[in-house]
Design an enzyme around this catalytic site. Structure first.
Site, mmCIF file in Angstrom:
data_model
loop_
_atom_site.group_PDB
_atom_site.id
_atom_site.type_symbol
_atom_site.label_atom_id
_atom_site.label_comp_id
_atom_site.label_asym_id
_atom_site.label_seq_id
_atom_site.Cartn_x
_atom_site.Cartn_y
_atom_site.Cartn_z
ATOM 1 N N LYS A 123 69.414 16.829 -18.457
ATOM 2 C CA LYS A 123 70.439 16.563 -19.362
ATOM 3 C C LYS A 123 70.285 15.230 -19.994
ATOM 4 O O LYS A 123 69.656 14.239 -19.633
ATOM 5 C CB LYS A 123 71.794 16.776 -18.921
ATOM 6 N N ARG B 170 86.902 18.014 -12.099
ATOM 7 C CA ARG B 170 86.473 18.131 -13.540
ATOM 8 C C ARG B 170 86.494 19.731 -13.681
ATOM 9 O O ARG B 170 87.541 20.395 -13.374
ATOM 10 C CB ARG B 170 85.036 17.380 -13.554
ATOM 11 N N TYR C 37 75.555 -16.608 -28.469
ATOM 12 C CA TYR C 37 76.486 -16.627 -28.957
ATOM 13 C C TYR C 37 77.665 -17.282 -27.751
ATOM 14 O O TYR C 37 77.521 -16.964 -26.516
ATOM 15 C CB TYR C 37 77.110 -15.193 -29.236
ATOM 16 N N MET D 25 72.686 -8.132 -29.979
ATOM 17 C CA MET D 25 72.453 -6.800 -30.379
ATOM 18 C C MET D 25 70.950 -6.538 -30.459
ATOM 19 O O MET D 25 70.604 -5.197 -29.848
ATOM 20 C CB MET D 25 72.990 -6.517 -31.603
#
Length: 410
Positions: free
Chosen positions: A52, A149, A282, A329
């Site tokens: 998956k 779940r 940053y 990013m």
């Protein structure tokens, strides 16, 4: 304003980073090794290789093929769409999809011979799909033994089994399997696994009393496969382990006989001398302690690197450096120290993680830096990073594969 006309053809291949400026290198021999290791631990139970989420970021189709080559008997995915993509690639092995919504394409699953996990609410929709396709559906009934779940509650289990058997008697479906999922098998000392195992045995007894003759009963995940042989039954579902990562805190992959299959690499894209007190990235939360050299690493959170993982390791020219300042990013920065001259390392390979066999950084190191788990580190590597497959088997019959195997990217 005018722009110069292009001087050459732009091909689709040129878009896919043919020079591997950055890549996730997937060693399919490591996948095969890990499947064989887990199969030995599970024997005589069979192995379902869980592919998956694009095989935990490793590439579903190549990994599925490698796992089957190494002896996996089943494949497992979360979504029907993932299963259909494997079928479209020509993979016809037994295949289970277990997580659905009311919009899931049960008809396509039945038509493609995909086994369908059923927690209860899906049953009527699966039966409708079987009628439409004029073909019996293959289902695995799931019981919730404590994870909370999907899966039928223990209180509803008897009803679900009875309804499924009625449809089986009508020729609309076949109950192929009974399964559940463990919550804390990665913490072997906890008693909840024993409680879940007892609940699963009770659920099996209810199903058998109702006439279910399942081909496979499956409960164990990777940690249970390695530590709890009493949970193996007929089939184990292994995900993390086939990618060579350890599910246990404090126990490395090598201790379990596993080999990490993914290495994340790029090139140092800038290398520059800076003075003492130079702020980095940053927020300027990091400043150089003295005159130093900064190396720019062109991977960031758009490539799947956790933004919070400042301090994560990057290996360049045999030395491992921590990331300094915020991860952006598209890029991050390492402080190379005062000993590196100018552009000496410009273009050098930078490895964020790999096998760790040579003392290099691992996905576990990045997980610690990010405060997360190794599953997330490899799975979140984005499609912007090309996958480069090594040690693919030559199935063409031409015999032209090199000793190291063929390489391909997507």
């Amino acid at each position: 304003m005018t722009y110069p006309a292009p001087t050459g053809e732009i091909s689709a291949a040129s878009v896919h980073d043919p020079h591997y400026e950055r890549s996730a290198v997937i060693d399919l021999d490591a996948i095969r090794h890990n499947v064989r290791r887990l199969a030995a631990a599970a024997s005589p139970a069979k192995v379902m290789a869980v592919v998956k989420a694009d095989a935990y970021g490793h590439g579903a189709v190549p990994v599925a093929r490698a796992a089957l080559e190494a002896g996996a008997a089943w494949l497992g995915v979360a979504h029907i769409s993932e299963a259909l993509a494997l079928r479209a690639a020509g993979i016809d092995a037994p295949l289970l999809a277990w997580l659905h919504t009311t919009d899931s394409n049960f008809g396509a699953a039945v038509a493609a011979g995909v086994d369908i996990g059923c927690s209860g609410w899906e049953l009527e929709r699966i039966v409708a799909a079987a009628r439409e396709q004029e073909r019996p559906a293959r289902i695995h009934l799931k019981v919730d033994t404590g994870l909370g779940r999907n899966g039928a509650t223990l209180e509803y289990w008897d009803t679900l089994v009875g309804e499924a058997m009625e449809y089986q008697d009508q020729g609309l479906l076949r109950v192929v399997g009974i399964f559940s999922h463990l919550a804390v098998a990665d913490e072997p000392e906890r008693p909840e696994t024993d409680h879940q195992l007892a609940a699963f045995r009770d659920a099996l007894a209810v199903a058998e009393d109702a006439g279910v003759d399942a081909e496979v009963r499956h409960l164990a995940n990777t940690p249970a496969t390695l530590s709890r042989p009493d949970t193996h039954f007929d089939l184990v579902r292994v995900g993390l382990g086939i990618y060579g990562l350890s599910p246990f805190d404090g126990q490395a992959s090598a201790e379990l006989g596993l080999r990490p299959a993914m290495a994340l690499r790029t090139k140092v894209s800038q290398c520059k001398a800076v003075p003492a007190g130079q702020g980095v990235s940053y927020g300027l939360h990091y400043r150089t302690a003295g005159a130093s050299t900064l190396g720019l690493i062109p991977l960031g959170y758009a490539d799947g690197i956790p933004r919070v993982a400042t301090g994560g390791p990057v290996r360049v020219a045999g030395t491992t450096y921590p990331v300094v300042g915020r991860i952006a990013m598209d890029q991050m920065v390492i402080d190379l120290g005062p000993g590196v001259q100018g552009t000496a390392l410009l273009g050098a390979e930078a490895e964020l993680f790999g096998s760790g066999a040579d003392g290099g950084p691992t996905a576990d190191d990045w997980a610690r830096a990010a405060g997360t788990i190794n599953y997330e580190i490899v799975t979140r590597i984005s499609p912007r990073v090309p996958r480069r497959f090594i040690n693919e088997q030559d199935t063409s019959g031409s015999g032209n594969a090199s000793a190291a195997g063929r390489e391909g990217a997507r």
